[in-house]
Structures are given as structure tokens and as C-alpha cells.
Scaffold this active site. Sequence first.
Site, PDB file in Angstrom:
ATOM      1  N   THR A  73      -5.617  -3.235   8.011  1.00  0.00           N
ATOM      2  CA  THR A  73      -5.834  -4.514   7.419  1.00  0.00           C
ATOM      3  C   THR A  73      -5.583  -5.862   8.503  1.00  0.00           C
ATOM      4  O   THR A  73      -5.782  -5.259   9.835  1.00  0.00           O
ATOM      5  CB  THR A  73      -4.591  -4.776   6.388  1.00  0.00           C
ATOM      6  OG1 THR A  73      -4.496  -6.043   5.717  1.00  0.00           O
ATOM      7  CG2 THR A  73      -3.157  -4.578   6.854  1.00  0.00           C
ATOM      8  N   ASP A  79     -13.146  -2.692   0.333  1.00  0.00           N
ATOM      9  CA  ASP A  79     -12.492  -4.082  -0.195  1.00  0.00           C
ATOM     10  C   ASP A  79     -13.835  -4.603  -1.317  1.00  0.00           C
ATOM     11  O   ASP A  79     -13.602  -5.188  -2.204  1.00  0.00           O
ATOM     12  CB  ASP A  79     -12.476  -5.155   0.715  1.00  0.00           C
ATOM     13  CG  ASP A  79     -11.155  -4.748   1.465  1.00  0.00           C
ATOM     14  OD1 ASP A  79     -10.329  -4.427   0.991  1.00  0.00           O
ATOM     15  OD2 ASP A  79     -11.233  -5.044   2.716  1.00  0.00           O
ATOM     16  N   LYS A 101      -9.757  -5.403  10.915  1.00  0.00           N
ATOM     17  CA  LYS A 101     -10.867  -5.115  10.044  1.00  0.00           C
ATOM     18  C   LYS A 101     -12.177  -4.778  10.974  1.00  0.00           C
ATOM     19  O   LYS A 101     -13.304  -4.220  10.628  1.00  0.00           O
ATOM     20  CB  LYS A 101     -11.021  -5.656   8.801  1.00  0.00           C
ATOM     21  CG  LYS A 101      -9.669  -5.344   7.810  1.00  0.00           C
ATOM     22  CD  LYS A 101     -10.019  -6.017   6.412  1.00  0.00           C
ATOM     23  CE  LYS A 101      -9.048  -5.856   5.799  1.00  0.00           C
ATOM     24  NZ  LYS A 101      -8.943  -6.354   4.400  1.00  0.00           N
ATOM     25  N   GLY A 117     -12.892 -12.989   6.505  1.00  0.00           N
ATOM     26  CA  GLY A 117     -13.454 -11.606   6.213  1.00  0.00           C
ATOM     27  C   GLY A 117     -13.512 -11.201   5.052  1.00  0.00           C
ATOM     28  O   GLY A 117     -14.341 -10.811   4.559  1.00  0.00           O
ATOM     29  N   SER A 149       0.579  -1.179   0.150  1.00  0.00           N
ATOM     30  CA  SER A 149       0.043  -0.002   0.034  1.00  0.00           C
ATOM     31  C   SER A 149       0.831   1.212   0.001  1.00  0.00           C
ATOM     32  O   SER A 149       0.623   2.082  -0.763  1.00  0.00           O
ATOM     33  CB  SER A 149      -0.994  -0.093   1.172  1.00  0.00           C
ATOM     34  OG  SER A 149      -2.001  -0.947   0.922  1.00  0.00           O
TER      35      SER A 149
HETATM   36  P1  ATR Z   1      -9.606 -13.235   5.652  1.00  0.00           P
HETATM   37  O1  ATR Z   1      -9.956 -12.226   6.655  1.00  0.00           O
HETATM   38  O2  ATR Z   1      -8.157 -12.739   4.880  1.00  0.00           O
HETATM   39  O3  ATR Z   1     -10.414 -13.767   4.793  1.00  0.00           O
HETATM   40  P2  ATR Z   1      -9.538 -15.328   7.393  1.00  0.00           P
HETATM   41  O4  ATR Z   1     -10.719 -14.796   8.153  1.00  0.00           O
HETATM   42  O5  ATR Z   1      -8.494 -15.913   8.407  1.00  0.00           O
HETATM   43  O6  ATR Z   1      -8.920 -14.436   6.238  1.00  0.00           O
HETATM   44  O7  ATR Z   1     -10.181 -16.491   6.571  1.00  0.00           O
HETATM   45  C1  ATR Z   1      -9.309 -17.233   5.944  1.00  0.00           C
HETATM   46  C2  ATR Z   1     -10.420 -18.458   5.239  1.00  0.00           C
HETATM   47  O8  ATR Z   1      -9.551 -19.294   4.492  1.00  0.00           O
HETATM   48  C3  ATR Z   1     -11.118 -19.169   6.171  1.00  0.00           C
HETATM   49  O9  ATR Z   1     -12.407 -19.470   5.488  1.00  0.00           O
HETATM   50  C4  ATR Z   1     -10.472 -20.535   6.395  1.00  0.00           C
HETATM   51  O10 ATR Z   1     -11.277 -21.638   6.679  1.00  0.00           O
HETATM   52  P3  ATR Z   1     -11.812 -21.932   8.043  1.00  0.00           P
HETATM   53  O11 ATR Z   1     -13.061 -20.918   8.165  1.00  0.00           O
HETATM   54  O12 ATR Z   1     -12.284 -23.248   8.124  1.00  0.00           O
HETATM   55  O13 ATR Z   1     -10.869 -21.597   9.088  1.00  0.00           O
HETATM   56  C5  ATR Z   1      -9.893 -20.651   5.157  1.00  0.00           C
HETATM   57  N1  ATR Z   1      -8.446 -21.236   5.322  1.00  0.00           N
HETATM   58  C6  ATR Z   1      -7.247 -21.003   5.647  1.00  0.00           C
HETATM   59  N2  ATR Z   1      -6.179 -21.801   5.528  1.00  0.00           N
HETATM   60  C7  ATR Z   1      -6.882 -22.878   5.184  1.00  0.00           C
HETATM   61  C8  ATR Z   1      -6.547 -24.111   4.854  1.00  0.00           C
HETATM   62  N3  ATR Z   1      -5.397 -24.750   4.920  1.00  0.00           N
HETATM   63  N4  ATR Z   1      -7.599 -25.144   4.129  1.00  0.00           N
HETATM   64  C9  ATR Z   1      -8.830 -24.927   3.910  1.00  0.00           C
HETATM   65  N5  ATR Z   1      -9.055 -23.469   4.137  1.00  0.00           N
HETATM   66  C10 ATR Z   1      -8.376 -22.633   4.669  1.00  0.00           C
END
Ligand code: ATR
Length: 283
Positions: free
Chosen positions: A68, A108, A72, A136, A23
Site C-alpha cells: 500500500t 485494486d 505501489k 495512483g 487488512s
Molecule cells: P492515491 O495513490 O491514494 O490515489 P495520491 O497519488 O496522493 O493518492 O493522489 C491523491 C489525489 O487526490 C491527487 O489527485 C490529488 O490532487 P493533485 O494531483 O492535484 O495533488 C488529490 N488531492 C489530495 N488532496 C487534495 C485536496 N486537498 N484538494 C484537491 N485534490 C486533492
Amino acid sequence: MRSFDDYTPFYAVIGDPIAQSMSPDIHNACLNQLGIDAQYEAIQVSEEHLQEQVELLVKSGCKGFNVTIPHKLGIIDYLDEIDPYAKAIGAVNTVEIKEGRLKGYNTDGPGFFQGLSNVYERDLIDADVLVIGAGGAARAIVKTLLMNGVSKVSVVNRTVLKAYGLLEGSKGSAYTFSEIEGNLSIYDIIVNTTPIGMYPEIGNLPLNTDSLQPHTTLIDIIYNPLMTEFLSQGKEKGCVVQNGVPMFVYQAALAFKQWTGLDPDIALMEEIIKKKLGGNPSC
Ligand code: ATR
């Protein structure tokens, strides 16, 4: 952070971790290009210090900041006002500071929608969309699609209960990965919002792509690498693909416009990211 007696206007992004953020690169280039006497800084802010750091930003003359991971949702507690759209999404990534008052926005979702509209040539209203992940970013994307009249939005997530939580008002369903893999051909658009495939774990796939058909548009909100394994496999099958650069630059451009009233140069932002990551940002 700067001292109280330095009154050069400034903007910032706060998060943890923050060192990798691009950013500052894109905002500073656009501030310079438009001759605006201000700087944009990345500031590492842990969850336990969020309130005091926000107060410090206000006292030090900050005019606005991006928010970020992981702030958020947490930032909402420290705002004086929240834009109705950000309220509906339930997350804030942009804060404007005017006369000491903080107002939160979410750019976003609209940033994603702008990027999608650029690449999807059929009528979005009729599109069958599958969102991978329920965090998120997925929430902002699903809510934005629904608010723009795209009603057939489904979500696949490792934790399927979280997927159900996003679907209020949608005609789509929540799925586990084993339920959806093998049935990807019904979707017009598939969006990966998980970090799977992000640098450094660049070989990983969010789901098995065997059943993908060329008519599906694939979007990955990851932009490092510019071409994830998910997009690479989709491209091989003849799908239109888009990486996370458009969403990133459009969310930044909307924040920039909110703060300055001016439209930044999108092509300049893309060029900077391309230079930093090496490759074609519009893959
Ligand atoms: P962001 O705010 O960037 O969206 P987040 O809230 O941590 O990040 O969400 C990440 C998403 O990726 C979640 O849906 C997570 O699945 P869970 O809800 O089951 O935790 C998914 N995710 C992250 N790592 C994963 C993995 N190794 N396999 C499957 N899903 C994954």
C-alpha cells in the site's frame, strides 16, 4: 518481523503508515475460517528500506504480501515478474512469492470494478463516468474502466495536467474543478478517489454537489467514515451511493484467492469492517 526459524507460513501488508490498516483483520479472519495454518501481518516499511524489507520477507517464508501507500509503484523494481494487467495499470498492490520469485498483480482495479458492477444496474459500456482525482487509485480505476470497454471516462483534478495523463484511449476529457462544478448532471457515475472527506476531516467535500441529479451513481473509495459527506449529500439528492468497503474487500478477496486458491467469505470481511468502524458497510 518474525525470526528466520519460525516457518509458519505468513502473508503481510507493507506500507507507511500501516497501523490503521484493516487488512490483517479481514485476512486473518478468513484464514482462520478456512482452517489455513498461516498468519497475516502489517509491517511498517519506509521507502528507503523497501528493498531490504522485501528481501527479508522472502527469507522469512512469506508467501505473499499486499503493498500500500507509498510502495505501489516502487515495488515494481524488486519483482521478478509482473502480471500484464498490473503492468498496464502501472501499479502493484499484491505480490505472490513462489520458490523465492516475486510476481506482482493489481487487484485494486478489478476490486473497484466488481463493486461498481454490483451497484450499477444500467449498461456500464454506455456510462459517462467522472473520476475525481488523478493519483495512483484514480489511475487504477480509469485504466480498469477503459480496459473493460467503458470508454467515456473523464477526470477532474486540482492539477489538471495529471488528469490529462490518465486519459489515453478515453473519449472523456480532463477538467479543473471550476469547469466541472455546475455540470455534474451529465454523468451516470462519479467516483471520488481523493482523500477529501476521509477521517478525521469528515466534513470536507471533494467538489460542490449542487448540480447533482438523482440518476447519478456516486462511489467514494473512502471507507472511513463509511458515509462521507460526498455520499451523504448524494444520498439526500436521491443518488445511489457506494462507499469504499466493496473495493477494499474485493481487492483483498482477489489477493487471497491468488495466494491460497480459495475464495474467502466476503460477508465476513464486510462484517469485520462494519464492527470496527460502526455502521452499515453497504450504505
Ligand atoms: P492515491 O495513490 O491514494 O490515489 P495520491 O497519488 O496522493 O493518492 O493522489 C491523491 C489525489 O487526490 C491527487 O489527485 C490529488 O490532487 P493533485 O494531483 O492535484 O495533488 C488529490 N488531492 C489530495 N488532496 C487534495 C485536496 N486537498 N484538494 C484537491 N485534490 C486533492
